[in-house]
Design an enzyme around this catalytic site. Structure first.
Site, mmCIF file in Angstrom:
data_model
loop_
_atom_site.group_PDB
_atom_site.id
_atom_site.type_symbol
_atom_site.label_atom_id
_atom_site.label_comp_id
_atom_site.label_asym_id
_atom_site.label_seq_id
_atom_site.Cartn_x
_atom_site.Cartn_y
_atom_site.Cartn_z
ATOM 1 C CB THR A 374 -0.902 -0.032 1.257
ATOM 2 O OG1 THR A 374 -1.764 -1.169 1.191
ATOM 3 C CG2 THR A 374 -1.746 1.216 1.419
ATOM 4 C CG ASP A 416 -8.634 -6.049 2.528
ATOM 5 O OD1 ASP A 416 -7.883 -6.919 3.008
ATOM 6 O OD2 ASP A 416 -8.252 -4.900 2.258
ATOM 7 C CB SER A 445 -9.904 -0.143 3.988
ATOM 8 O OG SER A 445 -8.592 0.371 3.888
ATOM 9 N N GLY A 465 0.829 -0.886 5.279
ATOM 10 C CA GLY A 465 1.167 -1.906 6.257
ATOM 11 C C GLY A 465 0.040 -2.824 6.656
ATOM 12 N N GLY A 466 -1.036 -2.930 5.840
ATOM 13 C CA GLY A 466 -2.131 -3.825 6.214
ATOM 14 C C GLY A 466 -2.752 -3.412 7.528
#
Length: 581
Positions: A374, A416, A445, A465-466
């Site tokens: 991301t 997701d 998200s 970073g998720g």
């Protein structure tokens, strides 16, 4: 700047003695002395500054930076994905959240992600046509240009078009990322056409040219929304997805809509925090964590006691994330309750300062080794407009699928969703009905672009970073509150807890041996790089790619902080540019 090897809060305290220069005898300035841009790639930063030099505002620059990152960081983001833009309009004082999250295709029902024997098909969820949601980033460019920008898309997209056509040198992270996902990337002819030269992957220093992507961006610049979501690009996207076994159609592409949402805002100590609402889970979690921590003077505690309380706030926020959060257009999110100071006080009362709280859920897999797939950028312009933009294609190179003739690398955001309720996704987090896929629904998200505003300082911050995005932004907020400058905040050591799996993961320099031992004595499982967790793996060595800008209104200075871990160009950013007379 090299991150400290001491604990996060030890670093904060050590820097309290050298705060930003603040001229208290002068009234805070109403406008910044120039522009500041921080992004993960020097070419994207320069694209934004180019547009600002040409008379554009921060919103025009945001389009330029976002589009340029879509070209030079295909490992992390692109116009085949989506993003969130947190924006402040200085002339009106209004904050607005632009939601350009991807949406679920109608055919992508939960049953499509199960094998014949009813097991979760992770390959289908992460790779190829079924992994991809309908992209939102191109629509965001059009929306921002029409409503907030001062320049046409033909101008703001010009740097990205030039980079796509002329190319740029492949850098180490890009090359290594391709090798890690090579098997998936080379399944698809459109992807092979872009990333292979004479049948071989790019090597570091080779020039990556993307003429099809340049043409797609040109059509977007010329025709706006219809240049991507209708016409020849849309036809090629649909043909490419369906040729690989997916099911997209023209109606759902043409029906995509950007959403404007009201940001979440709350107070932490002397700061107003403005952050991301659902379908981001980050803003609600950030509000919960900081309002829980408001009840303690963290700087008066020893290292282990501080981290323990911060971790316990993380644990509770991620628990609520699992059960309550989803797309607010499809599910009732109890946002007012979850962000209430009274609710935070109730959660605080459940924390034992002397003992870790077991997460008390079925055990899950260890948090996967997590890349930086991301990207984030932060901008302040000379009028005081500001933008925090976080955009993604989800995992490393997204789905790996480029529909031939488009140059558009599609996301793998379908993972997701809670595709199988109670089954962890690639980031080790679970979800249930609130985040189950439906036609046109936006997946939950973790992206958390955030503003911090005090009497004399304004900061924009965010990171990839998720799920760790949320906790990295939390640590960044605590860093600014402790008086750090922008570069120190970008370099802070990081640690994370997400309720399940029930363990603290940390960068190698986050804890010294004594602090790690003290946390374990409190009942925490602590995973450090190189250690093997029970049933899993140790945590990643470094996380994120934090990008932040700070305007100190008291002394009239601007700063930009770019993460020393993964930014291309050794954190090369332009801190400020003088305003033309």
């Amino acid at each position: 700047m090299k991150p400290s090897k001491s604990l996060l809060f030890a670093l904060l305290l050590s820097l309290l003695c050298t705060p930003l220069a603040v001229a208290r005898d002068h009234a805070p300035q109403e406008r910044p002395p120039g522009h500041a841009v921080a992004s993960a790639h020097a070419l994207a930063t320069e694209a934004g500054l180019e547009i600002l030099r040409e008379g554009g505002n921060a919103f025009d620059a945001a389009i330029a930076v976002s589009a340029a990152l879509s070209v030079v960081e295909p490992i992390s983001s692109g116009i085949g994905g989506g993003g969130f833009f947190l924006m402040h309009d200085a002339s009106s004082g209004r904050d607005v959240f632009i939601d350009a999250r991807e949406t679920a295709p109608a055919a992508a029902t939960p049953e499509r992600y199960l094998t014949a024997d009813g097991e979760f098909d992770r390959d289908r969820a992460e790779n190829g046509p079924w992994a991809a949601g309908i992209p939102g980033l191109p629509a965001a460019f059009v929306h921002i240009a029409e409503r907030y920008g001062s320049l046409p898309l033909s101008q703001t997209l010009a740097p990205a078009i030039r980079l796509a056509r002329e190319g740029f040198p492949a850098y180490g992270r890009l090359v290594r990322g391709y090798q890690a996902k090579r098997e998936v990337m080379e399944r698809f002819p459109g992807t092979r056409d872009v990333f292979l030269v004479d049948g071989q992957p790019l090597e570091e220093g080779d020039v990556l040219r993307q003429p099809d992507l340049a043409r797609t961006l040109e059509l977007l610049a010329e025709r706006g929304f219809d240049g991507f979501y209708r016409g020849e690009v849309a036809e090629k996207l649909i043909a490419g997805v369906n040729a690989e076994g997916g099911e997209w159609n023209a109606d759902e592409l043409a029906a995509y809509e950007v959403k404007e949402r009201e940001p979440i805002r709350f107070r932490y100590r002397d700061w107003e925090i403005v952050t991301a609402p659902p379908p981001s889970s980050g803003g609600i979690a950030l509000a919960q964590m900081l309002q829980i921590l408001q009840g303690w003077d963290l700087r008066a505690l020893d290292d282990a006691a501080r981290v323990h309380l911060v971790v316990e706030s993380m644990r509770r926020a991620f628990r609520d994330r699992t059960f309550y959060l989803g797309d607010p257009d499809f599910v009732q999110v109890p946002q007012r309750l979850l962000t209430s100071p009274d609710y935070a006080a109730g959660l605080r009362s459940t924390i034992n300062p002397a003992r870790a709280t077991p997460s008390d859920l079925l055990s899950g897999e260890a948090t996967p080794l997590e890349g930086n797939d991301t990207t984030h950028f932060s901008i302040i312009d000379a009028q005081g407009n500001r933008v925090g933009g976080t955009q993604t294609i989800n995992l490393l190179f997204g789905s790996g699928l480029i529909p031939p003739g488009t140059g558009v690398l599609l996301n793998n955001e379908m993972d997701d969703f809670a595709l199988k309720p109670g089954t962890p996704n690639a980031f080790g987090v679970m979800g249930y009905e609130a985040n189950a896929p439906e036609a046109g629904k936006r997946m939950l998200s973790s992206m958390t672009p955030t503003f911090m505003v005090s009497a004399d300082r304004t900061a924009v911050l965010g990171t990839p970073g998720g799920t760790r995005i949320i906790t990295m932004v939390l640590l960044g907020v605590l860093g600014y509150d402790a008086g750090l400058d922008a570069q120190a905040v970008a370099a802070l050591p990081r640690y994370h807890h997400q309720w399940m799996p029930d363990r603290i993961s940390a960068e190698g320099n986050a804890f010294d041996a004594g602090t790690a031992a003290a946390l374990r004595a409190l009942g925490h499982q602590v995973d450090l790089p190189g250690e093997t967790a029970a049933g899993g793996r140790g945590s990643s060595h470094v996380w994120g790619n934090f990008q932040t800008v700070l305007w100190n209104r008291a002394d009239g200075t601007l700063q930009a902080g770019s993460d020393p871990r993964n930014s291309v160009g050794s954190g090369e950013v332009v801190l400020a540019e003088p305003v033309a007379p």
